[in-house]
Design a protein around this motif. Structure first.
Motif, mmCIF file in Angstrom:
data_model
loop_
_atom_site.group_PDB
_atom_site.id
_atom_site.type_symbol
_atom_site.label_atom_id
_atom_site.label_comp_id
_atom_site.label_asym_id
_atom_site.label_seq_id
_atom_site.Cartn_x
_atom_site.Cartn_y
_atom_site.Cartn_z
ATOM 1 N N TRP A 54 47.624 46.304 24.671
ATOM 2 C CA TRP A 54 48.183 45.925 25.960
ATOM 3 C C TRP A 54 47.105 45.926 27.032
ATOM 4 N N VAL A 55 46.170 46.874 26.938
ATOM 5 C CA VAL A 55 45.034 46.874 27.865
ATOM 6 C C VAL A 55 44.234 45.589 27.702
ATOM 7 N N GLU A 56 43.961 45.214 26.454
ATOM 8 C CA GLU A 56 43.226 43.972 26.194
ATOM 9 C C GLU A 56 43.981 42.757 26.741
ATOM 10 N N PHE A 57 45.306 42.759 26.576
ATOM 11 C CA PHE A 57 46.107 41.650 27.087
ATOM 12 C C PHE A 57 46.007 41.577 28.611
ATOM 13 N N GLY A 58 46.054 42.727 29.264
ATOM 14 C CA GLY A 58 45.913 42.755 30.720
ATOM 15 C C GLY A 58 44.561 42.225 31.166
ATOM 16 N N VAL A 59 43.514 42.596 30.433
ATOM 17 C CA VAL A 59 42.173 42.089 30.737
ATOM 18 C C VAL A 59 42.132 40.577 30.587
ATOM 19 N N LYS A 60 42.757 40.069 29.535
ATOM 20 C CA LYS A 60 42.790 38.615 29.310
ATOM 21 C C LYS A 60 43.471 37.898 30.473
ATOM 22 N N MET A 61 44.614 38.416 30.909
ATOM 23 C CA MET A 61 45.344 37.788 32.007
ATOM 24 C C MET A 61 44.519 37.820 33.299
ATOM 25 N N ARG A 62 43.947 38.978 33.605
ATOM 26 C CA ARG A 62 43.135 39.102 34.821
ATOM 27 C C ARG A 62 41.931 38.172 34.781
ATOM 28 N N SER A 63 41.275 38.106 33.628
ATOM 29 C CA SER A 63 40.048 37.313 33.512
ATOM 30 C C SER A 63 40.322 35.818 33.622
ATOM 31 N N HIS A 64 41.391 35.367 32.961
ATOM 32 C CA HIS A 64 41.675 33.933 32.929
ATOM 33 C C HIS A 64 42.351 33.449 34.202
ATOM 34 N N TYR A 65 43.354 34.174 34.657
ATOM 35 C CA TYR A 65 44.160 33.666 35.760
ATOM 36 C C TYR A 65 43.626 34.073 37.133
ATOM 37 N N CYS A 66 42.934 35.198 37.186
ATOM 38 C CA CYS A 66 42.319 35.617 38.458
ATOM 39 C C CYS A 66 40.819 35.341 38.481
ATOM 40 N N GLN A 67 40.261 34.903 37.348
ATOM 41 C CA GLN A 67 38.806 34.708 37.221
ATOM 42 C C GLN A 67 38.070 35.955 37.690
ATOM 43 N N LEU A 68 38.500 37.113 37.145
ATOM 44 C CA LEU A 68 37.962 38.390 37.600
ATOM 45 C C LEU A 68 37.595 39.278 36.410
ATOM 46 N N PRO A 69 36.599 38.862 35.617
ATOM 47 C CA PRO A 69 36.128 39.740 34.545
ATOM 48 C C PRO A 69 35.350 40.909 35.125
ATOM 49 N N TYR A 70 35.305 41.996 34.365
ATOM 50 C CA TYR A 70 34.560 43.177 34.790
ATOM 51 C C TYR A 70 33.266 43.297 33.972
ATOM 52 N N GLY A 71 32.469 44.286 34.327
ATOM 53 C CA GLY A 71 31.155 44.435 33.715
ATOM 54 C C GLY A 71 31.181 44.693 32.228
ATOM 55 N N ASP A 72 32.256 45.314 31.712
ATOM 56 C CA ASP A 72 32.305 45.584 30.276
ATOM 57 C C ASP A 72 32.573 44.335 29.451
ATOM 58 N N GLN A 73 32.718 43.182 30.115
ATOM 59 C CA GLN A 73 32.921 41.913 29.406
ATOM 60 C C GLN A 73 31.641 41.083 29.313
ATOM 61 N N ALA A 74 30.497 41.689 29.616
ATOM 62 C CA ALA A 74 29.191 41.034 29.484
ATOM 63 C C ALA A 74 29.076 39.808 30.389
ATOM 64 N N LEU A 75 29.005 40.049 31.677
ATOM 65 C CA LEU A 75 28.859 38.965 32.651
ATOM 66 C C LEU A 75 27.553 38.211 32.425
ATOM 67 N N PHE A 76 27.597 36.881 32.539
ATOM 68 C CA PHE A 76 26.374 36.095 32.419
ATOM 69 C C PHE A 76 26.395 34.944 33.404
ATOM 70 N N MET A 77 25.207 34.486 33.764
ATOM 71 C CA MET A 77 25.043 33.399 34.735
ATOM 72 C C MET A 77 23.598 32.943 34.677
ATOM 73 N N LYS A 78 23.279 31.849 35.355
ATOM 74 C CA LYS A 78 21.892 31.444 35.484
ATOM 75 C C LYS A 78 21.138 32.500 36.304
ATOM 76 N N THR A 79 19.926 32.777 35.891
ATOM 77 C CA THR A 79 19.136 33.790 36.589
ATOM 78 C C THR A 79 18.953 33.434 38.053
ATOM 79 N N GLN A 80 18.767 32.151 38.335
ATOM 80 C CA GLN A 80 18.586 31.735 39.723
ATOM 81 C C GLN A 80 19.850 32.006 40.541
#
Length: 252
Positions: A143-169
């Protein structure tokens, strides 16, 4: 091992010539503090992958974390403790076009570099992260994982434990992580949201269940939500950090 004195680490401009041989495509920054039990599988997963560099940033570990990190083909530096400070220090020496921030108790999925490339080549995407899988069989964690999925997809709000990535620039353009003792990942993601979309790769990182096991699933979830609410109410980060750490010590 390179040592960064407190307060001296700073963000630098990316390498100006991307045609030099052996320049990595992805720089993986791993902030650690007393992670000896969990770090080996994290680093083992990254061995032998072409086109990456791994930078382990130690915050003053008192266990064998540094020795373990040095036994792998990674770069190890040390700076003052604090995830934001440690991740910024690693980013300051990163040479990859893309930067990824990975917790020391978290393993990346197979072909993670493929997913990163596919996501960041889309012009409307500013950053990305992965789904979250918690390495324990307890049903409430699903259920925690499901909550993370909903927050990440619908709020576009992943947290640091999900391995954030982006262009270095991109990371450098927004000034890196704010120097906060807590909620630095939340603050960074909110800045990224102002610049574009945040995509979630359809494969999970696997993270340790230790925090849920130590404090209990309900207790951990409640503490996290209270800290988020406090941050949104503009309670000073040092105050939130003290309260958060006191709750953790009380329950250990």
């Amino acid at each position: 091992m390179t040592i960064f004195e407190p307060g001296t680490a700073r963000l630098t401009q990316p390498h100006s010539d991307r045609h030099i041989a052996n320049i990595p495509q992805i720089s993986i920054i791993i902030p650690v503090l007393n992670e000896a039990p969990t770090l080996p599988p994290t680093l083992k997963k990254l061995q032998g992958i072409k086109g990456i560099e791994v930078i382990v940033v130690d915050g003053g570990s008192q266990d064998e974390t540094v020795t373990i990190a040095q036994s792998f083909s990674v770069q190890v530096i040390t700076t003052a403790a604090g995830k934001a400070r440690q991740m910024n220090a690693g980013a300051a020496i990163a040479t990859g076009d893309t930067i990824l921030f990975l917790h020391g108790d978290t393993q990346l999925p197979d072909a993670f570099n493929h997913w990163i490339e596919q996501i960041l080549r889309q012009p409307e995407i500013i950053a990305g992260a992965f789904e979250l899988e918690i390495a324990a069989p307890m049903l409430p964690l699903r259920w925690v994982e499901f909550g993370v999925k909903m927050r990440s997809h619908y709020c576009q709000l992943p947290y640091g434990d999900q391995a954030l990535f982006m262009k270095t620039q991109t990371f450098r353009d927004i000034g890196g992580f704010p120097d906060l003792p807590i909620m630095e990942d939340f603050a960074l993601v909110r800045q990224l949201q102002k610049r574009g979309k945040i995509a979630i790769a359809p494969v999970p990182v696997i993270t340790s269940a230790r925090r849920w096991e130590k404090l209990g699933i309900l207790q951990t979830t409640l503490i996290n939500q209270i800290v988020i609410i406090g941050y949104l109410l503009r309670i000073p980060s040092p105050t939130l950090s003290q309260w958060y750490r006191a709750r953790k010590r009380k329950n250990l």
